[in-house]
Design a protein around this motif. Structure first.
Motif, PDB file in Angstrom:
ATOM      1  N   THR A 127       0.843  -1.183   0.000  1.00 20.74           N
ATOM      2  CA  THR A 127       0.000   0.000   0.000  1.00 20.74           C
ATOM      3  C   THR A 127       0.885   1.241   0.000  1.00 20.74           C
ATOM      4  OG1 THR A 127      -0.105  -0.017   2.424  1.00 20.74           O
ATOM      5  CG2 THR A 127      -1.884  -1.165   1.233  1.00 20.74           C
ATOM      6  N   ASP A 181     -12.701  -6.095   3.013  1.00 18.00           N
ATOM      7  CA  ASP A 181     -11.593  -5.640   2.164  1.00 18.00           C
ATOM      8  C   ASP A 181     -10.233  -5.968   2.770  1.00 18.00           C
ATOM      9  OD1 ASP A 181     -11.748  -3.897   4.274  1.00 18.00           O
ATOM     10  OD2 ASP A 181     -11.559  -2.065   3.072  1.00 18.00           O
ATOM     11  N   GLN A 204      -7.547  -4.405   0.252  1.00 11.96           N
ATOM     12  CA  GLN A 204      -8.028  -4.303  -1.124  1.00 11.96           C
ATOM     13  C   GLN A 204      -8.304  -2.841  -1.441  1.00 11.96           C
ATOM     14  OE1 GLN A 204     -11.794  -6.228  -2.203  1.00 11.96           O
ATOM     15  NE2 GLN A 204     -10.829  -6.922  -4.096  1.00 11.96           N
ATOM     16  N   LEU A 205      -7.718  -2.349  -2.533  1.00 11.19           N
ATOM     17  CA  LEU A 205      -7.865  -0.949  -2.916  1.00 11.19           C
ATOM     18  C   LEU A 205      -9.164  -0.726  -3.692  1.00 11.19           C
ATOM     19  CD1 LEU A 205      -4.185  -0.270  -4.061  1.00 11.19           C
ATOM     20  CD2 LEU A 205      -5.163  -0.215  -1.748  1.00 11.19           C
ATOM     21  N   LYS A 206      -9.424   0.532  -4.043  1.00 17.81           N
ATOM     22  CA  LYS A 206     -10.645   0.865  -4.782  1.00 17.81           C
ATOM     23  C   LYS A 206     -10.688   0.215  -6.154  1.00 17.81           C
ATOM     24  CE  LYS A 206     -11.514   5.288  -2.486  1.00 17.81           C
ATOM     25  NZ  LYS A 206     -11.681   6.759  -2.653  1.00 17.81           N
ATOM     26  N   ASN A 207      -9.510  -0.023  -6.743  1.00 14.92           N
ATOM     27  CA  ASN A 207      -9.464  -0.674  -8.059  1.00 14.92           C
ATOM     28  C   ASN A 207      -9.503  -2.200  -7.956  1.00 14.92           C
ATOM     29  OD1 ASN A 207      -6.946  -1.295  -7.068  1.00 14.92           O
ATOM     30  ND2 ASN A 207      -5.791  -0.307  -8.717  1.00 14.92           N
ATOM     31  N   LYS A 208      -9.795  -2.696  -6.736  1.00 15.87           N
ATOM     32  CA  LYS A 208      -9.955  -4.121  -6.451  1.00 15.87           C
ATOM     33  C   LYS A 208      -8.636  -4.887  -6.331  1.00 15.87           C
ATOM     34  CE  LYS A 208     -14.368  -3.596  -6.466  1.00 15.87           C
ATOM     35  NZ  LYS A 208     -15.105  -3.562  -5.170  1.00 15.87           N
TER      36      LYS A 208
END
Length: 236
Positions: A127, A181, A204-208
């Motif tokens: 991250t 997430d 898990q990020l916003k872009n999955k």
């Protein structure tokens, strides 16, 4: 002399212009009277086919050209749209696969730790906050030993590894692995004959996409690598 006769005598003669001749003149296309075309064909014996390019052909050729240009332009637009909007999104890797790739990269000397040549390698695993801490520690160390003074993938300065195994992903959504997430991948092994475990915590990020947000060492006083690096950065 009556008025109608006078008018007929004094009115200038204007030759009648056919509709086809008007169209030809308006379009700039050479025009030849049909009679002349027929006579010319008769002289040559070529017949009407020789002069199939007659006065309308120039206009028709222009229309055909414009249609072809329009079709080519449309095909180009569709091709560009397909390449821009038709791209498949990046494949979402299972956290288990990410950990496996991380160990393989580090073993090959291409891992994200202890290097300052390629920031993108660090970002590909961690991250943003965690990646910043790892990268900045390596940069400040300047090739010397930094805050991470041990092998971060084994929690040891002199690892002697056997019975190495990467466990399946533990997915979030319960009290054990956290929210939806979140995910955890545990790695077990023996180091100099002693059982050890390392826990990789994922976000898990916003872009999955899944990224490692921290590394936990249960056998080393439950040390968290991100907390160690953050504390060292704040102390400096």
């Amino acid at each position: 002399m009556n008025a109608s006769l006078l008018s007929a005598c004094c009115t200038p003669f204007v030759p009648e212009v056919s509709e086809s001749e008007s169209i030809a003149k308006a379009s700039g296309t050479p025009w030849m009277p049909q009679a002349a075309i027929s006579a010319k064909a008769g002289e040559t014996g070529a017949g009407d086919g020789l002069f199939a390019w007659h006065r309308f052909d120039g206009l028709l050729d222009s229309e055909r050209l414009m249609k072809r240009i329009s079709l080519l332009f449309l095909a180009m637009v569709l091709s560009i749209a397909s390449s821009v909007f038709g791209q498949s999104p990046a494949k979402v890797l299972d956290p288990h696969v990410i950990v496996k790739k991380l160990y393989a990269a580090q073993k090959a000397g291409k891992g994200p730790f202890f290097q300052t040549k390629n920031r993108a390698v660090v970002d590909s695993y961690f991250t943003k906050e965690f990646a910043n801490l790892i990268w900045n520690d390596a940069v400040k160390a300047g090739g010397e030993v930094g805050t991470i003074d041990f092998d971060p993938l084994y929690g040891s300065q002199d690892p002697q590894i056997t019975d190495f195994e990467i466990m399946d992903t533990g997915w979030g959504g319960d009290s054990k692995f956290g929210e939806d997430d979140k995910a955890v991948v545990q790695v077990t092994f023996k180091n100099a004959g002693e059982d050890q475990m390392i826990s990789f915590r994922f976000q898990q990020l916003k872009n999955k996409q899944w990224k490692i947000e921290d590394i936990r060492y249960p056998n080393s006083d439950d040390l968290l690598l991100k907390e160690l690096l953050r504390s060292a950065a704040e102390a400096k």
